[in-house]
Design a protein around this motif. Structure first.
Motif, mmCIF file in Angstrom:
data_model
loop_
_atom_site.group_PDB
_atom_site.id
_atom_site.type_symbol
_atom_site.label_atom_id
_atom_site.label_comp_id
_atom_site.label_asym_id
_atom_site.label_seq_id
_atom_site.Cartn_x
_atom_site.Cartn_y
_atom_site.Cartn_z
ATOM 1 N N HIS A 90 0.818 -1.205 0.000
ATOM 2 C CA HIS A 90 0.000 0.000 0.000
ATOM 3 C C HIS A 90 0.856 1.260 0.000
ATOM 4 O O HIS A 90 0.324 2.351 0.085
ATOM 5 C CB HIS A 90 -0.930 0.003 1.220
ATOM 6 N N TRP A 104 -4.173 -2.913 -9.766
ATOM 7 C CA TRP A 104 -4.991 -2.547 -8.611
ATOM 8 C C TRP A 104 -6.102 -3.579 -8.458
ATOM 9 O O TRP A 104 -6.862 -3.830 -9.382
ATOM 10 C CB TRP A 104 -5.542 -1.148 -8.822
ATOM 11 N N TYR A 123 -6.077 4.789 -7.415
ATOM 12 C CA TYR A 123 -6.252 4.057 -6.153
ATOM 13 C C TYR A 123 -6.415 5.033 -4.982
ATOM 14 O O TYR A 123 -7.323 4.884 -4.154
ATOM 15 C CB TYR A 123 -5.046 3.136 -5.941
ATOM 16 N N ASP A 160 -6.126 -3.491 -2.704
ATOM 17 C CA ASP A 160 -4.695 -3.726 -2.679
ATOM 18 C C ASP A 160 -4.113 -3.311 -4.015
ATOM 19 O O ASP A 160 -4.801 -3.282 -5.021
ATOM 20 C CB ASP A 160 -4.375 -5.210 -2.463
#
Length: 166
Positions: A90, A104, A123, A160
């Motif tokens: 992350h 992603w 993200y 994630d």
């Protein structure tokens, strides 16, 4: 270090111990190690088997700056040798500076892939959406508004980012 003979392990032992840098704790039972010590030793074993593919899952989150620096130097060596590194994490700055490609995932589904700067920006935007963390990111603006209303208060996204370097 499955698949290695005792002699091959002995030949690598000094390099493993030097990289792990856990000192005399190496002589203590593993169950007494901190999570950082355990991760250092595990990572040190993984990099000393000359892998074709190295999977790294948040290893850099447990080490101090010196250990992280050693890891990045080793990653650079591996990249130069053509080793594929699959980094799971992350840490956006690590992905942007180190990785060549990014994937992603959200709830186990691929949301997007491509350039790490572009994908990580999407993200981050997704993760900062207030109350819409579980929505489908492929939705239109109108659908996003509906999802926001339906999912208001849900902030436990399981997103994630996988990043690959070759």
């Amino acid at each position: 270090m499955l698949g290695f003979t005792e002699k091959e392990i002995d030949e690598r032992l000094d390099d493993i111990l030097e990289f792990a840098d856990i000192g005399d704790y190496i002589h203590q039972p593993v169950k007494t190690y901190s999570s950082g010590m355990f991760a250092r030793l595990a990572f040190s074993c993984a990099i000393n088997v000359e892998p074709d593919v190295l999977i790294v899952d948040e290893i850099l989150s447990v080490g101090d700056l010196r250990f992280q620096s050693k890891c990045f130097k080793k990653f650079k060596e591996f990249k130069e040798k053509g080793v594929t590194i699959l980094y799971v994490g992350h840490d956006i700055s690590t992905m942007r500076s180190f990785c060549d490609r990014c994937i992603w995932l959200n709830h186990g589904e691929i949301q997007d892939s491509g350039d790490p700067s572009h994908i990580s920006a999407k993200y981050v935007e997704f993760m900062y959406c207030d109350g819409v963390a579980d929505m489908d990111v492929s939705n239109s603006s109108e659908e996003k508004k509906q999802d926001a209303e339906e999912h208001s208060g849900e902030k436990n996204a399981q997103a994630d980012v996988l990043a690959q370097t070759q």
